[in-house]
Structures are given as structure tokens and as C-alpha cells.
Design an enzyme around this catalytic site. Structure first.
Site, PDB file in Angstrom:
ATOM      1  N   GLU A 171       0.716  -1.427   0.175  1.00 17.76           N
ATOM      2  CA  GLU A 171       0.014  -0.168  -0.106  1.00 17.76           C
ATOM      3  C   GLU A 171       0.972   1.535  -0.022  1.00 17.76           C
ATOM      4  O   GLU A 171       0.831   2.083   1.017  1.00 17.76           O
ATOM      5  CB  GLU A 171      -1.010  -0.065   1.074  1.00 17.76           C
ATOM      6  CG  GLU A 171      -2.098  -1.098   0.966  1.00 17.76           C
ATOM      7  CD  GLU A 171      -3.154  -0.948   2.010  1.00 17.76           C
ATOM      8  OE1 GLU A 171      -4.063  -1.547   1.969  1.00 17.76           O
ATOM      9  OE2 GLU A 171      -2.819  -0.187   3.254  1.00 17.76           O
ATOM     10  N   GLU A 178      -5.486  -8.339  -0.139  1.00 16.31           N
ATOM     11  CA  GLU A 178      -6.085  -7.947   1.235  1.00 16.31           C
ATOM     12  C   GLU A 178      -7.734  -7.964   0.750  1.00 16.31           C
ATOM     13  O   GLU A 178      -7.897  -7.014   0.012  1.00 16.31           O
ATOM     14  CB  GLU A 178      -5.666  -6.655   1.904  1.00 16.31           C
ATOM     15  CG  GLU A 178      -4.578  -6.763   2.737  1.00 16.31           C
ATOM     16  CD  GLU A 178      -4.274  -5.539   3.705  1.00 16.31           C
ATOM     17  OE1 GLU A 178      -5.154  -4.760   3.795  1.00 16.31           O
ATOM     18  OE2 GLU A 178      -3.048  -5.233   3.715  1.00 16.31           O
TER      19      GLU A 178
END
Length: 450
Positions: A168, A354
Site C-alpha cells: 500500500e 487483502e
């Protein structure tokens, strides 16, 4: 879409994800150095309730128990992160052998359990000593990261073949350098732009190191991507959404895979780009890691660093039955469309690294933890993923966030995302109903019946 989509492809990877600072604990044990998140936790207002990752889930000592839980679920892969300050307490220089030894034990136990290790080199825990030298705003950070990646590749590359450089990118750069919701909590346009570019350089250097040092390596990077929608349809909100879309969704995968920055950012970042940089960034990878939860609703906030902020979901969506069950507005159609968009734009196999939802799960009087909202969410999003696959998205794997309830960054311990409940006082693990649902899904998918 069809009520009976085709079976999952042969070799589809089912897994769970965690990160080092969120679960390991042992923050000052066996030579680990402080990270920027240790500092953030000790900064007034940095984390809800003053929570810290000092103990977290104590995975450092209880990893064998956690691997047994994974094995019981039937997962085939475990995505975890290596802690840079545990391995290199000052980020460079002297190596901490006890830190290296911990990941040896973890990796070996995973392999013994028949679970493939997927290692992520960076999940937000920059050594504080490197931040003190300028952190990601310093161009030197790309070299620091390359040296750290080389150390990890040499140590673990004989057993770990699945590698991610970063988790991320957009979150830790935007919230660390422009909107102060995460470590290191800086609000500065120039430092944000420098951090974007230097992290991209570090990614490219990391890919090259892994490719050179790990035979048969499968290398990717993990991007958070969510469609950005204006909170209300005004010119100001549309412009805010367009810029946030670049900073959130495009400034990392576009240069890494397509070789250029998106238009709004390209002009702003140009002063920080040196000759040859784009070639250093755009290194070939094998898969695209996607972290996805739901859309972002943007609005103009002139007082913010870039003039945009987070808005609210439409009331109708927020108040739907499914959204009320989860506790936030859910948009499975946006997940399906994101998978299709990534397939068309980047033409890489996708691994959903995720996906999951939070809650306030607690044991009942009998000690069981029932979480029907999470089961409903995972069912809905898996159905959307299957629809995307039927329409041509090349999805190769799916990892639930998260194995364990854990330290959720600025929210501390107030949100529980785990398939396994953790009592943060006793550290007792209790598999939730969702863990049994996930085990059933995996078993059915492998049998061709899901």
C-alpha cells in the site's frame, strides 16, 4: 452473472495476510530497533487510546500457534511482512541476528505445515533511525531499501519464492506526508512528492535485487486501489476526486508498470526526477497485488495539503441491509469493476492480497465468536470476484485480511478484522465463525464445487 460461475482455476491460491508491526509485539526485545510507528504510538493523539504495538498479538512468541490455526483453516499461503527494524535496528549497518533467526523459524514452520510463505519487505515500519536521516523524502532511501532487500533475499530466498516489495504505497505516503493520519505525520507537498518518487525508485531497486538473488522468484507489489467518487457532483468535488484518484490509485502502479506518472502528478513531480529514473522504476513484475475494501468518496477541503479530503458515502448505500450488517457502506460491484480495470490497464495476473471487514466481535457467554457480518461481506465480495473472473479478470489468488485481530494503526485495538479473535489481555486465540466459513470455501473450491 450466472448463478453457477466456472470453478476456480487450478492452482488458485487461498491465503491470509498480516503485517509485522500489527501482530508481532516484542517491540523492544532481542535487539529490535524502534520504527516510526513506535514513535507515532508515543506521540500525543497519534493512536486512539494511546494504544501501541508493543505486545500486539505476541506473534513473535506465539507464531507456532498461529501457524497451526492457519493449517486448521486449510490456507495454502501466508502473506506476512518482514520487520526492517527487527532485522536492521538502525535501518542499515549492523545486522540483528536474532531478528533474522525469528523469520527463519517462522518460514521453516510454515513450510513444515504445507503453507507457502509470501514475504512483503515493507509494511510501513520504517526504522526511526532512517527517518531521522530524511526517511522517504531522502533520495538515499532507495539505496537503503535495496541493501535491506538484498540482505533478506540472500537469507530467505532459498525457501521464499513469493515476494512483494511494498504494501500500500499510497497509504503510507499520503497519510505520512500529506494528511497526517499515519507515521511520520508530516504535512508538506514537496516531501509528499519526494516520498512518492523515492519509494518508486526503491521498489524498482528491490525488484532488481530480488530478481538477481532469488532463483525462480515470483515478484509483485501490493497496491491499494479503490474508485474515487465525488461526494456530491460539483466542479470542486470532481477536481478533488480527480487529484485524489491520481495520488491514491495511479502514482505507483502507472510508473512501475507503464513507465510514466499520471498527468496531474507528472508536472508536479518533475523537479524530483533525474535522468534514467523512470527506467529504474519500471522493472518487470510477475503479478499485481490488490488490497481493496470499498470506494472512496472525495470532497474539496481547501485547508488540506492538496485541497481534498474524505467524504461520506451516499445515504442509501450506507443504510442498505448489507452495509448495516458490516458497519460501513459496501460496494461489491466496485470490487468487480476494479479487478476488470486492473486487468485491462496493467495486463498482469492479479492476486487479491487483502480483502475483509472490521467489527467489534466478542465471545458470547459460551466463549464462541459469531461474526455473521464478516461472513456476509466475504460471501458478497467473493461472488463479485467470481463475476470479474468470468468476465476475463485473471485473478490467481485471494487473501483475507486478516488472520488475527490486531493493532489497526491509528485506530489501535478498536477495530477487529481477524478470522481469529484475540483477547488482548490474555492473548487467547478463538477462531470465529468466519474462519470456519473460509475453511469450507477453500475446501469446496479445491474440490471444484465452489
Amino acid at each position: 452473472m450466472s448463478a453457477t460461475p466456472p470453478p476456480y482455476p487450478q492452482g488458485f491460491v487461498w491465503g491470509v495476510s498480516t503485517s509485522a508491526y500489527q501482530i508481532e509485539g516484542a517491540a523492544a526485545e532481542d535487539g529490535r530497533g524502534p520504527s516510526i510507528w513506535d514513535t507515532r504510538c508515543r506521540t500525543a493523539g497519534g493512536v486512539v487510546n494511546g494504544d501501541t504495538g508493543d505486545v500486539a498479538c505476541d506473534h513473535y512468541h506465539r507464531y507456532a500457534e498461529d501457524i497451526a490455526l492457519m493449517k486448521g483453516m486449510g490456507v495454502g499461503a501466508y502473506r506476512f511482512s518482514l520487520s526492517w527494524p527487527r532485522i536492521l535496528p538502525r535501518g542499515r549497518g549492523a545486522v540483528n541476528d536474532k531478528g533474522l533467526d525469528f523469520y527463519d523459524r517462522l518460514i521453516d514452520r510454515l513450510l513444515e505445515a504445507g503453507i507457502e510463505p509470501w514475504a512483503c519487505l515493507y509494511h510501513w515500519d520504517l526504522p526511526q533511525a532512517l527517518h531521522d536521516l530524511g526517511g522517504w523524502a531522502s533520495r538515499d532511501s532507495a539505496g537503503w531499501f535495496a541493501d535491506y532487500a538484498a540482505l533478506c533475499a540472500r537469507r530467505y530466498g532459498d525457501r521464499v519464492k513469493r515476494w512483494a516489495t511494498f504494501n500500500e504505497f499510497s497509504v503510507f505516503t499520503l497519510f505520512g506526508y500529506a494528511i497526517p493520519w499515519a507515521a511520520p505525520g508530516i504535512t508538506d507537498r514537496v516531501q509528499h512528492l519526494r516520498a512518492i518518487h523515492h519509494v518508486n525508485l526503491a521498489h524498482g531497486a528491490g525488484v532488481d535485487v530480488l530478481r538477481a538473488l532469488v532463483p525462480q522468484a515470483s515478484i509483485g507489489a501490493i497496491h491499494n486501489r479503490q474508485v474515487v467518487v465525488p461526494e456530491t457532483d460539483t466542479p470542486e468535488n470532481r477536481e478533488a476526486a480527480a487529484l485524489l484518484d491520481e495520488h491514491w490509485n495511479l502514482v505507483f502502479p502507472d510508473p512501475q508498470i507503464r513507465g510514466h506518472y499520471p498527468p496531474r502528478t507528472a508536472e508536479a513531480i518533475e523537479p524530483h526526477v533525474q535522468p534514467g529514473d523512470m527506467a529504474r522504476i519500471a522493472r518487470p513484475v510477475d503479478w499485481f497485488g490488490l488490497n481493496h475494501y470499498g470506494p472512496i468518496f472525495a470532497k474539496t477541503e481547501p485547508e488540506r495539503t492538496w485541497g481534498y479530503g474524505w467524504g461520506n458515502a451516499p445515504a442509501a448505500a450506507a443504510n442498505s441491509e448489507a452495509s448495516r450488517a458490516v458497519g460501513w457502506a459496501i460496494f461489491p460491484d466496485a470490487f468487480r469493476e476494479e479487478l476488470l480495470t486492473i486487468s485491462r490497464r496493467y495486463r498482469l495476473p492479479i492476486v487479491v492480497t487483502e480483502n475483509g471487514c472490521g467489527g467489534s466481535d466478542a465471545p458470547d457467554a459460551g466463549g464462541a465468536v459469531d461474526d455473521p457480518h464478516r461472513i456476509a461481506y466475504l460471501k458478497t465480495y467473493n461472488a463479485a470476484m467470481r463475476d470479474a473472473m468470468a468476465l476475463g479478470a485473471d485473478v490467481r489468488g485471494y487473501f483475507v485480511w486478516s488472520l488475527l485481530d490486531n493493532f489497526e494503526w491509528g485506530n489501535g485495538y478498536g477495530q477487529r478484522f481477524g478470522l481469529v479473535h484475540v483477547d488482548f489481555k490474555t492473548l487467547k486465540r478463538t477462531p470465529k465463525a468466519s474462519s470456519r466459513w473460509y475453511a469450507d470455501l477453500i475446501r469446496q473450491a479445491r474440490a471444484g464445487g465452489a
